[in-house]
Design an enzyme around this catalytic site. Structure first.
Site, PDB file in Angstrom:
ATOM      1  N   ASP A  87       0.876  -1.176   0.000  1.00 49.38           N
ATOM      2  CA  ASP A  87       0.000   0.000   0.000  1.00 49.38           C
ATOM      3  C   ASP A  87       0.910   1.222   0.000  1.00 49.38           C
ATOM      4  O   ASP A  87       2.071   1.156   0.404  1.00 49.38           O
ATOM      5  CB  ASP A  87      -0.939  -0.040   1.216  1.00 49.38           C
ATOM      6  CG  ASP A  87      -2.126   0.909   1.053  1.00 49.38           C
ATOM      7  OD1 ASP A  87      -2.163   1.670   0.054  1.00 49.38           O
ATOM      8  OD2 ASP A  87      -3.011   0.899   1.933  1.00 49.38           O
ATOM      9  N   ASP A 122      -3.581   7.356  -3.404  1.00 51.74           N
ATOM     10  CA  ASP A 122      -4.931   7.917  -3.538  1.00 51.74           C
ATOM     11  C   ASP A 122      -5.183   8.882  -2.386  1.00 51.74           C
ATOM     12  O   ASP A 122      -4.451   8.888  -1.406  1.00 51.74           O
ATOM     13  CB  ASP A 122      -5.972   6.785  -3.558  1.00 51.74           C
ATOM     14  CG  ASP A 122      -5.761   5.764  -2.461  1.00 51.74           C
ATOM     15  OD1 ASP A 122      -4.610   5.516  -2.084  1.00 51.74           O
ATOM     16  OD2 ASP A 122      -6.758   5.213  -1.941  1.00 51.74           O
ATOM     17  N   CYS A 278      -7.047 -21.398  21.497  1.00 50.25           N
ATOM     18  CA  CYS A 278      -8.142 -21.476  22.474  1.00 50.25           C
ATOM     19  C   CYS A 278      -8.300 -22.875  23.055  1.00 50.25           C
ATOM     20  O   CYS A 278      -8.767 -23.037  24.176  1.00 50.25           O
ATOM     21  CB  CYS A 278      -9.450 -21.051  21.830  1.00 50.25           C
ATOM     22  SG  CYS A 278      -9.417 -19.342  21.332  1.00 50.25           S
TER      23      CYS A 278
END
Ligand code: GUN
Ligand code: ZN
Length: 571
Positions: A87, A122, A278
């Site tokens: 990015d 952008d 978990c």
């Protein structure tokens, strides 16, 4: 290259080739940092089966490791031989305020460090930006994209971010402009604040208005979307790529992700999850990186669940299960159904599984919208019956979804319907009113001795077609196809191929999208279609894998799976 493999709803599974490496979408680009990375890229690959990582040019530029990365390149530095997406720094410039990286600088820098997918700078558009500001930012974004495209080398993939804020006309304009630039991937930007504020309805509206105006032959990335609770809904409207820093950011805040929402780790007495973390650690042993690992396991599990649902044709069932976990998600799903006309164009016309009614919203799925339109042309006068509030022509009782459904409280009436009228109704449903005319006085209907169901349709000794067992669709032979065509308008349900490949189609080879010259706009994935040459001669018939726009946009992949062909079948 982006090749469609499987589809359901407006979602798809595709092979995406990035510099000779194939990955499967829908996928997750895992955000990695050049500074501190708790879960190494090696672990991402081995334990999580990650296929794509994404990192940030702006963060690298300001990192203590910048020099090493410039010297070694990204792949060596991260010890990752799969594709790496970068990015530009847009989001960091927005979230960190003052820091800067230049538009040209970021492209050159991404190229220099060996990125496989490059993102131009952008202008991040906020939902609070006025239209004037959003418009101004969009102008800058488009100008930068055009410029950047010039100096990105052609072997590197180019990302085209689409901004425009909350203004749908600007999003549409942005989508059209970026489409002209022809990027290798589209990314929908400026949506992080919408997700953070649970504004999923606007998110869905934004995505759909963009999707309607870009090529379907490229992957679409929802920038900054990393929470698994919204993946299935976004995939069902056509998102292919997600990225996640959320697994780690949430962990730092003590947030425990699930596919239906977020829980506070501190408040949990037990872990409602069976991931390797978990199921082995007790609460005291959990570190922040362990919580991040759990979050990432859930994220990848949801993507696998989604891809399997696409393969089985049960994506809407999954979406409806997920959206009912949050009122704002449910609201967004209902908003998406306002676009049923558009969404139903990508929806397979038939499925392998029965239609499941899971609640009132199931009635308004795009797949139901599509069949509602089709039964309008069934006019065989043998009565109707009530099915989810619709008056369904009785002749449709064997055909998907009417014949294959689980709807509590609905019991199919017992039928004594003339077999010919049943076949006539199905023909009208699939091809239009006049297709019924192929059934005449000389037609013979053969039924299965065991099940008593209609199997084959003959005219004297000539086989016209069969009714497919799992969904009651009429699958014509070449003779059947040619008789149906003679009843229709010239190009109804037709796919015209390049004359150069007519020999292949005639000999039973599948038709590739690249060779399609014309396709009827009414064709939906899964429809029986007629393959013809430029002179309107029938070459084959088969099952379409794509709709008209897909056949036009895709250069790769199968457009029609040929079943029967003039040179090989039933002669
Ligand atoms: N990451 C999250 N949102 C955005 C965005 O709008 N643009 C870019 N380039 N990156 C992002
Ligand atoms: Zn877990």
């Amino acid at each position: 290259m982006f090749q469609l493999k499987k589809r359901d709803a407006a979602g798809r599974i595709a092979d995406w080739i990035i510099k000779n490496q194939k990955i499967t979408t829908p996928t997750l680009a895992v955000v990695v940092s050049p500074n501190k990375q708790d879960i190494s890229p090696k672990e991402l690959k081995q334990k999580f089966k990650a296929e794509l990582i994404i990192t940030n040019a702006y963060i690298i530029k300001n990192s203590k490791n910048r020099k090493t990365i410039e010297e070694q390149g990204l792949h060596k530095f991260y010890d990752w031989n799969g594709p790496i997406y970068t990015d530009s720094g847009t989001f960091q410039m927005y979230s960190k305020g003052s820091a800067k990286i230049g538009a040209k600088e970021t492209i050159q820098f991404q190229q220099k460090i060996g990125s496989d997918i490059i993102t131009p700078l952008d202008e991040f558009t906020l939902p609070t930006d006025t239209k004037e500001i959003a418009e101004e930012k969009l102008k800058t974004t488009i100008a930068r994209l055009k410029e950047a495209k010039q100096f990105v080398n052609t072997t590197t993939l180019f990302n085209g971010p689409i901004q425009g804020g909350i203004y749908s006309d600007l999003r549409i304009h942005a989508a059209k402009q970026v489409n002209k630039i022809n990027p290798d991937i589209y990314s929908i930007g400026g949506i992080v604040p919408l997700m953070e504020q649970y504004r999923y309805k606007e998110l869905v509206e934004t995505i759909i208005s963009v999707k309607k105006n870009i090529s379907v032959a490229r992957p679409v990335h929802a920038f900054g979307c990393g929470h698994p609770m919204i993946f299935s809904l976004l995939v069902s409207i056509g998102i292919d790529v997600f990225d996640s820093a959320a697994y780690s950011i949430f962990a730092k805040k003590g947030k425990y992700m699930t596919e239906s929402g977020t829980l506070n780790f501190n408040e949990l007495e037990e872990f409602p999850c069976s991931c390797p973390i978990c199921s082995t650690l007790n609460k005291k042993e959990f570190t922040i990186p362990d919580l991040a690992r759990h979050n990432l396991y859930v994220t990848f599990r949801e993507l696998r669940t989604i891809r399997e649902a696409i393969r089985k044709g049960t994506l809407w069932d999954l979406v409806e299960t997920r959206v009912t976990s949050h009122p704002m998600l449910y609201d967004a799903y209902i908003a998406a159904q306002k676009h049923n006309k558009y969404l139903s164009k990508q929806e397979p016309i038939s499925k392998k599984r029965a239609y499941f009614y899971l609640g009132p919203e199931s009635k308004n799925r795009p797949e139901i919208y599509a069949v509602k339109q089709r039964i309008k042309r069934v006019n065989i006068n043998i009565g109707t019956y009530k099915w989810m509030g619709l008056n369904v022509p009785s002749g449709m009782h064997m055909t998907y979804p009417f014949g294959q459904c689980v709807i509590p409280g609905f019991y199919k009436p017992k039928y004594k319907i003339d077999s010919k009228d049943t076949v006539r109704s199905i023909l009208q449903f699939q091809f239009g009113k006049d297709a019924k005319n192929i059934i005449t006085n000389t037609t013979m209907i053969e039924k299965s001795k065991k099940t008593k169901r209609i199997r084959r349709i003959w005219d004297n000794k000539t086989l016209l077609g069969t009714l497919r067992a799992h969904d009651g669709f009429f699958i014509p032979t070449i003779t059947g196809a040619s008789r149906i065509r003679s009843e229709l308008k010239n190009k109804d349900y037709s796919v015209v191929v390049d004359d150069d490949v007519s020999e292949f189609a005639k000999n039973g080879k599948n038709v590739f999208a690249r060779f399609v010259k014309f396709a009827d706009k009414n064709i939906r994935p899964g429809d029986v279609v007629f393959v013809t040459d430029s002179k309107n001669e029938l070459l084959a018939c088969g099952l379409s894998a794509m709709n008209k726009k897909e056949m036009k946009d895709f250069d790769e992949g199968v457009a029609v799976h040929v079943k029967h062909s003039t040179e090989t079948s039933d002669k």
